[in-house]
Design a protein around this motif. Sequence first.
Motif, PDB file in Angstrom:
ATOM      1  N   ILE A   9       1.013  -1.288  -0.043  1.00 18.58           N
ATOM      2  CA  ILE A   9      -0.013   0.075   0.025  1.00 18.58           C
ATOM      3  C   ILE A   9       1.020   1.388   0.095  1.00 18.58           C
ATOM      4  O   ILE A   9       0.635   2.239  -0.749  1.00 18.58           O
ATOM      5  N   LEU A  10       1.927   1.241   0.866  1.00 21.15           N
ATOM      6  CA  LEU A  10       2.749   2.490   1.006  1.00 21.15           C
ATOM      7  C   LEU A  10       3.841   2.734   0.114  1.00 21.15           C
ATOM      8  O   LEU A  10       4.442   3.802  -0.041  1.00 21.15           O
ATOM      9  N   VAL A  11       4.501   1.608  -0.573  1.00 21.66           N
ATOM     10  CA  VAL A  11       5.569   1.437  -1.475  1.00 21.66           C
ATOM     11  C   VAL A  11       5.398   1.126  -2.905  1.00 21.66           C
ATOM     12  O   VAL A  11       5.365   1.945  -3.789  1.00 21.66           O
ATOM     13  N   VAL A  12       4.773  -0.156  -3.067  1.00 24.71           N
ATOM     14  CA  VAL A  12       4.509  -0.700  -4.331  1.00 24.71           C
ATOM     15  C   VAL A  12       3.652   0.146  -4.911  1.00 24.71           C
ATOM     16  O   VAL A  12       3.865   0.494  -6.323  1.00 24.71           O
ATOM     17  N   TYR A  13       2.295   0.526  -4.590  1.00 23.81           N
ATOM     18  CA  TYR A  13       1.365   1.077  -5.196  1.00 23.81           C
ATOM     19  C   TYR A  13       1.826   2.456  -5.744  1.00 23.81           C
ATOM     20  O   TYR A  13       1.752   2.809  -6.795  1.00 23.81           O
ATOM     21  N   PRO A  14       2.249   3.172  -4.859  1.00 26.28           N
ATOM     22  CA  PRO A  14       2.977   4.788  -5.359  1.00 26.28           C
ATOM     23  C   PRO A  14       3.927   4.512  -6.245  1.00 26.28           C
ATOM     24  O   PRO A  14       3.914   5.291  -7.154  1.00 26.28           O
ATOM     25  N   MET A  15       4.882   3.715  -6.030  1.00 27.58           N
ATOM     26  CA  MET A  15       6.060   3.647  -6.970  1.00 27.58           C
ATOM     27  C   MET A  15       5.707   3.007  -8.249  1.00 27.58           C
ATOM     28  O   MET A  15       6.487   3.400  -9.350  1.00 27.58           O
ATOM     29  N   MET A  16       4.784   2.305  -8.376  1.00 28.39           N
ATOM     30  CA  MET A  16       4.346   1.725  -9.489  1.00 28.39           C
ATOM     31  C   MET A  16       3.396   2.645 -10.416  1.00 28.39           C
ATOM     32  O   MET A  16       2.738   2.431 -11.373  1.00 28.39           O
ATOM     33  N   GLY A  17       2.959   3.753  -9.977  1.00 30.07           N
ATOM     34  CA  GLY A  17       2.337   4.896 -10.594  1.00 30.07           C
ATOM     35  C   GLY A  17       0.654   5.245 -10.333  1.00 30.07           C
ATOM     36  O   GLY A  17       0.196   5.828 -10.700  1.00 30.07           O
ATOM     37  N   ARG A  18       0.548   4.567  -8.953  1.00 30.99           N
ATOM     38  CA  ARG A  18      -0.944   5.003  -8.394  1.00 30.99           C
ATOM     39  C   ARG A  18      -2.019   4.920  -9.352  1.00 30.99           C
ATOM     40  O   ARG A  18      -2.922   5.561  -9.463  1.00 30.99           O
ATOM     41  N   ASN A  19      -2.100   3.977 -10.240  1.00 32.29           N
ATOM     42  CA  ASN A  19      -3.247   3.501 -11.071  1.00 32.29           C
ATOM     43  C   ASN A  19      -3.504   2.054 -11.101  1.00 32.29           C
ATOM     44  O   ASN A  19      -3.198   1.469 -10.065  1.00 32.29           O
ATOM     45  N   TYR A  20      -4.490   1.564 -12.052  1.00 32.32           N
ATOM     46  CA  TYR A  20      -5.140   0.653 -11.873  1.00 32.32           C
ATOM     47  C   TYR A  20      -4.045  -0.617 -12.176  1.00 32.32           C
ATOM     48  O   TYR A  20      -4.353  -1.514 -11.450  1.00 32.32           O
ATOM     49  N   ASN A  21      -3.168  -0.402 -12.989  1.00 34.21           N
ATOM     50  CA  ASN A  21      -2.171  -1.736 -13.261  1.00 34.21           C
ATOM     51  C   ASN A  21      -1.308  -1.782 -11.744  1.00 34.21           C
ATOM     52  O   ASN A  21      -0.974  -2.766 -11.567  1.00 34.21           O
TER      53      ASN A  21
END
Length: 406
Positions: free
Chosen positions: A332-344
Amino acid sequence: MTGDALSFDEFVSFNLAILVYFLGVRLNKKIPFLRHYNIPEPVSGGLLVAMLALIVYLAFGKEIGFSLQSRDYLLFVFFTAIGLNARFTDLAKGGKPLLILLFLTVGYMLLQNAVGTGIAAALGLPTGFGLLGGTISLVGGHGTAIAWGPKLVEDYGVMGAVEIGAATATLGLIAASLLGGPVGNYLIERKGAKPDPNRPEEAPMIGIETEREAVAQVTHTGLMRSLLVLNIAIALGVGLQEALVTGIGLDLPIFVCCLFCGIVLSNTVPLVFKNMTWPARSQSLAVLSDLALGIFLTMSLMSLQLWTIAGLAGPMMLILATQIVVAALFIILVVYPMMGRNYNAAVLGAGFAGFALGATPTAIANMTAVTKRYGPATQAFLILPLVSAFFVDLANAAIIILFLGG
């Protein structure tokens, strides 16, 4: 069959797995919780059967066992299909996300081992015990746990390492199956990662087309063509694995070699034989891959011997509970933001939970469950298997040796 065991042969086990899969489909339709949190059908049905087997063991002292010989072939089919669908042009387009995910994965593996060994040290336990609650059993899974167990016993004094590692890997697989769907659902519904309705239509990847679409475009010749190419790639993968072992002593998992051969074939054969009908990204190939993944995961979960977990040490339960929380927060705090905060990125989060605590097939099943509800996520299905299948095993060996002090 013995007095204390009830074992099913390969034919019965395979067909029981199909029935258990349909049981999972039925459970997901009837239980809103399973449907809302995108729990894969093989997980729903497989865990129910595993719990029934536990009740039989506790009540009558009989172990229920299943023959799993066909499971390896199903795993090869699934990963080879992933390889056949991979195009170098797609890798070039998604090169940066692939590198970012690889960087994040290595960082998480270091964190996972730091958590395991840190808690073990605080409890006065050896480093090897903490690693059993880290990447040896969780990212590594049953195979890595069983492979490292004897060495931890002989060289590092971790008694019962094989049993503890196998039990931890089992619990990790369950946690991975149950965590991915809710995490993906949270990121999509609460963090605004819903797919853009105006985005260009993405080409469907394996596991995410609807049943209607699959049936409409599948033919018997397409299925035979896909199966033939799959088996050729698998044969080449098995040969490559044997050549690497005998030639340079590199013992990669066979499914990794099959995945690699699938990639090579799909990026060479169509260029040489331009008029050949190639099965990559066809609905026929998708159906075969879905079948392989569904039965593989069902067999894996329904064959879990949950009674072996009863002897899992209290400290390991503490480590595992902490690892589940750390994995969820990291996504939630690292992967999601670093990967672009989008659906993918949200779909990748569900998949990351799968292989961070369990295995790559679990990761794909988690992503499949999410995309069946919300829509395709081509980039996620392309880059996650490459990271989790190709790079993780190699990185894990080096990281384990690093934590053990060489």
